[in-house]
Design a protein around this motif. Sequence first.
Motif, PDB file in Angstrom:
ATOM      1  N   SER A   1      60.145  33.568  41.527  1.00 30.36           N
ATOM      2  CA  SER A   1      59.422  33.671  40.254  1.00 30.36           C
ATOM      3  C   SER A   1      58.436  32.519  40.055  1.00 30.36           C
ATOM      4  CB  SER A   1      60.393  33.761  39.079  1.00 30.36           C
ATOM      5  OG  SER A   1      61.196  32.609  39.000  1.00 30.36           O
ATOM      6  N   ARG A   2      58.754  31.337  40.553  1.00 31.19           N
ATOM      7  CA  ARG A   2      57.835  30.200  40.433  1.00 31.19           C
ATOM      8  C   ARG A   2      56.549  30.465  41.224  1.00 31.19           C
ATOM      9  NH1 ARG A   2      60.399  24.541  41.308  1.00 31.19           N
ATOM     10  NH2 ARG A   2      61.070  24.967  39.185  1.00 31.19           N
ATOM     11  N   LEU A   3      56.704  30.995  42.440  1.00 31.35           N
ATOM     12  CA  LEU A   3      55.527  31.315  43.246  1.00 31.35           C
ATOM     13  C   LEU A   3      54.734  32.452  42.607  1.00 31.35           C
ATOM     14  CD1 LEU A   3      53.758  30.897  45.708  1.00 31.35           C
ATOM     15  CD2 LEU A   3      55.273  32.430  46.972  1.00 31.35           C
ATOM     16  N   ALA A   4      55.407  33.465  42.091  1.00 29.12           N
ATOM     17  CA  ALA A   4      54.707  34.575  41.435  1.00 29.12           C
ATOM     18  C   ALA A   4      53.872  34.068  40.263  1.00 29.12           C
ATOM     19  CB  ALA A   4      55.711  35.628  40.974  1.00 29.12           C
ATOM     20  N   ASP A   5      54.437  33.168  39.455  1.00 27.89           N
ATOM     21  CA  ASP A   5      53.684  32.569  38.340  1.00 27.89           C
ATOM     22  C   ASP A   5      52.469  31.801  38.850  1.00 27.89           C
ATOM     23  OD1 ASP A   5      54.874  33.395  35.988  1.00 27.89           O
ATOM     24  OD2 ASP A   5      56.307  31.732  35.941  1.00 27.89           O
ATOM     25  N   ALA A   6      52.641  31.051  39.928  1.00 22.34           N
ATOM     26  CA  ALA A   6      51.534  30.288  40.495  1.00 22.34           C
ATOM     27  C   ALA A   6      50.439  31.218  41.020  1.00 22.34           C
ATOM     28  CB  ALA A   6      52.038  29.372  41.607  1.00 22.34           C
ATOM     29  N   VAL A   7      50.833  32.336  41.615  1.00 24.06           N
ATOM     30  CA  VAL A   7      49.867  33.318  42.104  1.00 24.06           C
ATOM     31  C   VAL A   7      49.067  33.895  40.943  1.00 24.06           C
ATOM     32  CG1 VAL A   7      49.624  35.599  43.181  1.00 24.06           C
ATOM     33  CG2 VAL A   7      51.122  33.878  44.224  1.00 24.06           C
ATOM     34  N   VAL A   8      49.748  34.261  39.876  1.00 13.80           N
ATOM     35  CA  VAL A   8      49.064  34.807  38.697  1.00 13.80           C
ATOM     36  C   VAL A   8      48.084  33.788  38.122  1.00 13.80           C
ATOM     37  CG1 VAL A   8      49.419  35.586  36.308  1.00 13.80           C
ATOM     38  CG2 VAL A   8      50.847  36.493  38.160  1.00 13.80           C
ATOM     39  N   ASP A   9      48.508  32.542  38.004  1.00 13.30           N
ATOM     40  CA  ASP A   9      47.614  31.494  37.492  1.00 13.30           C
ATOM     41  C   ASP A   9      46.388  31.323  38.382  1.00 13.30           C
ATOM     42  OD1 ASP A   9      49.305  31.006  35.347  1.00 13.30           O
ATOM     43  OD2 ASP A   9      50.272  29.261  36.298  1.00 13.30           O
ATOM     44  N   GLU A  10      46.598  31.346  39.687  1.00 12.41           N
ATOM     45  CA  GLU A  10      45.492  31.172  40.642  1.00 12.41           C
ATOM     46  C   GLU A  10      44.514  32.343  40.572  1.00 12.41           C
ATOM     47  OE1 GLU A  10      43.661  28.925  43.905  1.00 12.41           O
ATOM     48  OE2 GLU A  10      45.008  28.445  42.249  1.00 12.41           O
ATOM     49  N   VAL A  11      45.045  33.554  40.509  1.00  7.78           N
ATOM     50  CA  VAL A  11      44.184  34.737  40.393  1.00  7.78           C
ATOM     51  C   VAL A  11      43.361  34.655  39.117  1.00  7.78           C
ATOM     52  CG1 VAL A  11      44.181  37.245  40.022  1.00  7.78           C
ATOM     53  CG2 VAL A  11      45.615  36.247  41.826  1.00  7.78           C
ATOM     54  N   GLU A  12      44.021  34.331  38.015  1.00 11.23           N
ATOM     55  CA  GLU A  12      43.313  34.253  36.737  1.00 11.23           C
ATOM     56  C   GLU A  12      42.180  33.219  36.794  1.00 11.23           C
ATOM     57  OE1 GLU A  12      44.339  34.156  31.981  1.00 11.23           O
ATOM     58  OE2 GLU A  12      45.856  33.450  33.389  1.00 11.23           O
ATOM     59  N   GLU A  13      42.463  32.061  37.360  1.00 15.73           N
ATOM     60  CA  GLU A  13      41.462  30.992  37.446  1.00 15.73           C
ATOM     61  C   GLU A  13      40.308  31.362  38.373  1.00 15.73           C
ATOM     62  OE1 GLU A  13      41.105  26.503  39.254  1.00 15.73           O
ATOM     63  OE2 GLU A  13      43.031  27.089  38.375  1.00 15.73           O
ATOM     64  N   LYS A  14      40.615  31.853  39.567  1.00 17.06           N
ATOM     65  CA  LYS A  14      39.571  32.144  40.554  1.00 17.06           C
ATOM     66  C   LYS A  14      38.692  33.321  40.138  1.00 17.06           C
ATOM     67  CE  LYS A  14      40.748  28.876  43.321  1.00 17.06           C
ATOM     68  NZ  LYS A  14      40.083  27.595  43.240  1.00 17.06           N
ATOM     69  N   VAL A  15      39.281  34.348  39.545  1.00 14.86           N
ATOM     70  CA  VAL A  15      38.485  35.489  39.083  1.00 14.86           C
ATOM     71  C   VAL A  15      37.587  35.063  37.923  1.00 14.86           C
ATOM     72  CG1 VAL A  15      38.589  37.782  37.996  1.00 14.86           C
ATOM     73  CG2 VAL A  15      40.063  37.251  39.952  1.00 14.86           C
ATOM     74  N   ALA A  16      38.096  34.226  37.039  1.00 12.84           N
ATOM     75  CA  ALA A  16      37.269  33.722  35.927  1.00 12.84           C
ATOM     76  C   ALA A  16      36.106  32.888  36.459  1.00 12.84           C
ATOM     77  CB  ALA A  16      38.119  32.903  34.959  1.00 12.84           C
ATOM     78  N   ASP A  17      36.385  31.996  37.416  1.00 15.34           N
ATOM     79  CA  ASP A  17      35.342  31.127  37.970  1.00 15.34           C
ATOM     80  C   ASP A  17      34.286  31.910  38.747  1.00 15.34           C
ATOM     81  OD1 ASP A  17      36.655  28.947  36.885  1.00 15.34           O
ATOM     82  OD2 ASP A  17      37.470  28.240  38.798  1.00 15.34           O
ATOM     83  N   ALA A  18      34.730  32.817  39.611  1.00 17.68           N
ATOM     84  CA  ALA A  18      33.811  33.519  40.506  1.00 17.68           C
ATOM     85  C   ALA A  18      33.136  34.730  39.870  1.00 17.68           C
ATOM     86  CB  ALA A  18      34.549  33.957  41.771  1.00 17.68           C
ATOM     87  N   CYS A  19      33.840  35.397  38.962  1.00 19.45           N
ATOM     88  CA  CYS A  19      33.341  36.673  38.439  1.00 19.45           C
ATOM     89  C   CYS A  19      33.099  36.664  36.935  1.00 19.45           C
ATOM     90  CB  CYS A  19      34.329  37.788  38.775  1.00 19.45           C
ATOM     91  SG  CYS A  19      34.721  37.929  40.530  1.00 19.45           S
TER      92      CYS A  19
END
Length: 152
Positions: free
Chosen positions: A82-100
Amino acid sequence: MTDTATADTPLETTGSEHHGSFSVSSDRSAVSASSTGVAAEQVARTAAAAADAKKADDVAVLDLTSLSDVCDYFVIATGQNSRLADAVVDEVEEKVADACGEHPFSIEGRDEGSWILMDYGSVIVHVFSPEARDYYRLERLWGDAPVLDLGF
């Protein structure tokens, strides 16, 4: 494409239907663009790359453009805990916001942790625990969907 109607002539349409004051397109050959004009495929690829960079397992993008009216792409990834899943969600949210310039309409399932869903409209990101991914088998359920080559 212009739809025209007068009191004397019926409504003429090409590739869309009119329902009251709105029209519904039936053309699913074109991939949707986001509200910022970014193609849905680019949002999906960015989300997949972010999940991969955060060490999610078995990252895949299913192209649903010819199969679903709900969305264009599924991004599917597995977080080993669950810790890794949360980190993945945070990373996706950040990278999609930055790039797109896109932000999810909602994020569901974070409290449970076995299946976290990020809704970007034309792109849905699924982050599963290994057990949930094996149970729901979205790739098998959507077996007719082409899988994008992500190059990683």
